[in-house]
Structures are given as C-alpha cells and as structure tokens.
Motif scaffolding. Sequence first.
Motif, PDB file in Angstrom:
ATOM      1  N   ILE A   1       0.857  -1.179   0.000  1.00  0.00           N
ATOM      2  CA  ILE A   1       0.000   0.000   0.000  1.00  0.00           C
ATOM      3  C   ILE A   1       0.894   1.229   0.000  1.00  0.00           C
ATOM      4  O   ILE A   1       2.017   1.212   0.498  1.00  0.00           O
ATOM      5  CB  ILE A   1      -0.941   0.031   1.223  1.00  0.00           C
ATOM      6  N   ASP A   2       0.383   2.313  -0.582  1.00  0.00           N
ATOM      7  CA  ASP A   2       1.111   3.582  -0.645  1.00  0.00           C
ATOM      8  C   ASP A   2       0.745   4.398   0.585  1.00  0.00           C
ATOM      9  O   ASP A   2      -0.310   5.025   0.638  1.00  0.00           O
ATOM     10  CB  ASP A   2       0.753   4.328  -1.925  1.00  0.00           C
ATOM     11  N   VAL A   3       1.636   4.389   1.586  1.00  0.00           N
ATOM     12  CA  VAL A   3       1.330   5.063   2.857  1.00  0.00           C
ATOM     13  C   VAL A   3       1.185   6.558   2.659  1.00  0.00           C
ATOM     14  O   VAL A   3       0.276   7.197   3.208  1.00  0.00           O
ATOM     15  CB  VAL A   3       2.441   4.755   3.889  1.00  0.00           C
ATOM     16  N   GLU A   4       2.046   7.174   1.846  1.00  0.00           N
ATOM     17  CA  GLU A   4       2.000   8.624   1.673  1.00  0.00           C
ATOM     18  C   GLU A   4       0.699   9.061   1.025  1.00  0.00           C
ATOM     19  O   GLU A   4       0.064  10.029   1.456  1.00  0.00           O
ATOM     20  CB  GLU A   4       3.193   9.078   0.831  1.00  0.00           C
ATOM     21  N   SER A   5       0.272   8.330  -0.031  1.00  0.00           N
ATOM     22  CA  SER A   5      -0.975   8.712  -0.678  1.00  0.00           C
ATOM     23  C   SER A   5      -2.164   8.512   0.244  1.00  0.00           C
ATOM     24  O   SER A   5      -3.127   9.264   0.227  1.00  0.00           O
ATOM     25  CB  SER A   5      -1.163   7.925  -1.971  1.00  0.00           C
ATOM     26  N   MET A   6      -2.101   7.482   1.092  1.00  0.00           N
ATOM     27  CA  MET A   6      -3.191   7.270   2.036  1.00  0.00           C
ATOM     28  C   MET A   6      -3.273   8.411   3.054  1.00  0.00           C
ATOM     29  O   MET A   6      -4.339   8.878   3.420  1.00  0.00           O
ATOM     30  CB  MET A   6      -3.000   5.934   2.767  1.00  0.00           C
ATOM     31  N   GLU A   7      -2.100   8.895   3.479  1.00  0.00           N
ATOM     32  CA  GLU A   7      -2.078  10.007   4.423  1.00  0.00           C
ATOM     33  C   GLU A   7      -2.628  11.267   3.784  1.00  0.00           C
ATOM     34  O   GLU A   7      -3.364  12.045   4.396  1.00  0.00           O
ATOM     35  CB  GLU A   7      -0.654  10.233   4.926  1.00  0.00           C
TER      36      GLU A   7
END
Length: 405
Positions: A395-401
């Motif tokens: 999962i893309d943590v930065e995009s989720m944030e």
Amino acid sequence: MNDRDARESQLNVGLRWVTAHSLWLRDRDDVLARVYTVVGLARGLLAIHAVLVNLLFVLPQATKPSVVVVATVVLAVWHFFISFRLRKPSRRTCPAHLADLGVTLTLIIATALAVPPGGSPLTLAGYWAGGAAAYAILFRSILCGVVFSIATAAALLVVPSHFAMERAGFAFLMILFTVCLGVLIDQFRATIIEQEQERVRSAALAERERLSRLVHDGALQVLALVEREGPSLGPRGIRLAALARESEAQLRAHLQDREVLDMGHRTVVDLAAVLDKYESAKVTVSTMASLVRVPRFLADDVEGALTEILKNVDEHAGPEAKVWILLDQEISDELILWVRDNGVGMSAEQVETAAQSGRMGIRDSIVGRMAALGGSAILKSSPGAGAEWELRFPIDVESMELNDG
C-alpha cells in the motif's frame, strides 16, 4: 505525368526524407525530443552567433589570439557533440550535463585570460552559455536547471575587472528564461500524461463494451437459461439456479460502464469494512480495529481474490468446512490477508492438474491478481489438513495520508 503531379511527387519525397531524418535523430517514443529539437536548434543558432562574434569582433582585440581561436573551436565541437549525444534518451546522463556545464564555465572563465576588460562583453561563450541550463531543465528537473543557470551567472560576474552591464542583464534573463522554460516543460509533461490516461481510458471502455456484447450474447444467455430451467431438476437444479443468478448479477455489475481510471485511483475505501461483509455462520472475519484505507482498485482486486478462494472452499473443501479470514499489517507499507479453512485440503499435484485442465482460478484470479498489485499469494495445503492462503500486497502510505488529510 504533368508538371503539377511531378512537383507534388518531389514535395512528397522531400517530406518523407525530412520525416525519416527526424526519426533517425530521435526515438519514435521520445516525446521530449520534440521540445529538444526546438531548444537544440535555438542553441545551435546561438553557437553560430558566438563563433562569428569571437572571430570578427573579439579576436582583433585579444591579447592572446590563440586562446580565442581554441575556445571558439572547442565551443563549436562541443556543441555538436553534446547536441547529438542528448538526442538518445539513454545518453542523457547526469555526467553528460555536468560536462556541458563544465565546458561552458571554462569558456566563460577563459575570456579573462584572452581579452582585456571590455574586449568581450558577453564572454567567449556568448549567449550560447545559457544552453547548458536549458538542456538540464529539459531532461533533469527545474531545480537542476536553476542551479546550472545560477552557476553560469556567477561565472559571468566573478571577475570584477571584466564586469559589464551586458553580463548582468544576460545573467538575469538567463535565470528568468530557465525558470519559465521549466514551468512550460512541467505543463507539457502533465498534458502528455493526461492525454495518455484519456487514451487508455477510452481504449478500456471500448474493450469493456466489446466484452459486454460477447458476454451478453453468450454467458448471460446461458446463465439465464440455467436460472429459469434449474428448479425443475430438483434440489441440485435449485442450487444451480441460485449460483447462476449470483454469477449473472456479478457479471452485470462488472460490465457496467464505470470510470476506468478516475474511480480506481482516486476513490479510497475501508478494506476492513469490505471484508466484514463476508462474515457468516461458516466464515469468521477478523480485521484491525482502525480503518484500513486503500484505493478502490486495490480493494476490488483483493475482494476478487477472496471471492475466488471462498468459491473454491464451497466447491472442494467439503460441506462442513469453515473459513477464518484475518487482515493484518506487519510493516507500514504492506497488508497481509490470511484465509484458512478446515476442509479436506489438497496436494500440489492436484493444484497442478487443475491448472493444466483449464481451471485458472488459482493462477489468474488469485495469484495473478496479487502479482498485478506487486504482491504475492502463497497456498499452504495438504490432504486432510485444510488450506491456508497468505496474500501480501503493498500500500502507498504517503498517498493514504494525503487522502486522510
């Protein structure tokens, strides 16, 4: 053939030659080369201007004419070398751009050794000196181009005895032009990306419509027939009719005209909530207490793999088999989905035989989906010991944030 046809034929030959020549100079798929052709042509004209100024106006006033001649030859040779080198994307390396900047700074500094103060207001590199920053901003980044232009401006003004207002004005205009060119290049890249996404979306929608017609004329008609005639065959027929009705609904949902790109990449859903709906008397679902926000396309693929696993349990694990689903996260950028059942299990030979006989559920619907997401799917099973799937996907943590914000 009359004279008009002959002229048109000659014109077409000339146009084909120009097209072939331009394709030889750049890769067919290299979009930025179109901009580079314009920038390279402009820098080439500036090189000719610098050569003429050096030979006609600077050389008569030079204290060391040999330095002026050598610098002019170096400028001409280097311009042809670096311009042809950068036409190939594989050769647009950082050392090549640094070498271009180094030659430019050397020519500027050498001016103080060859001519007296005021003898060359724009240095031996002339306006050509701004090309190194233009090339860098085109193929590297805005920051790189601005750094190159500031370094060139510093070299223009570093020798106090040779300071001239022409140099100060050129330094300012060069930095301004570099920034503006960088903004235009970024806009150009964004436009190309948007056009490519729209092209892919249109192609995907066209393919969806084609498949919709094929499925409607084939599979959906068969499923409708099974659903209609199944109850007359007894208990097995009733179950077949129910399965046909469910499969028909799933097919129709997938064949709807949904957004192909935007919905898949921008909409965020809670994966835990998606999995919770599979809770039943035979299926136990355990997820994390917090929200697990992922893009919709990822949730759709994970749900598709899970649906295939549960279907295999219904068909092969036995009537009393139960399923346990666990969603966990060991590291920040990866999720793990465990799906375990206590059914009859299977051997590796059985899995291989199923794939060879054309049953592609495990390979395509489960393993293939996880591989497409950049993850993995591992099956652990043996006869009489049930089966356990371990699905890992990033999962893309930065995009989720950013989406949370």
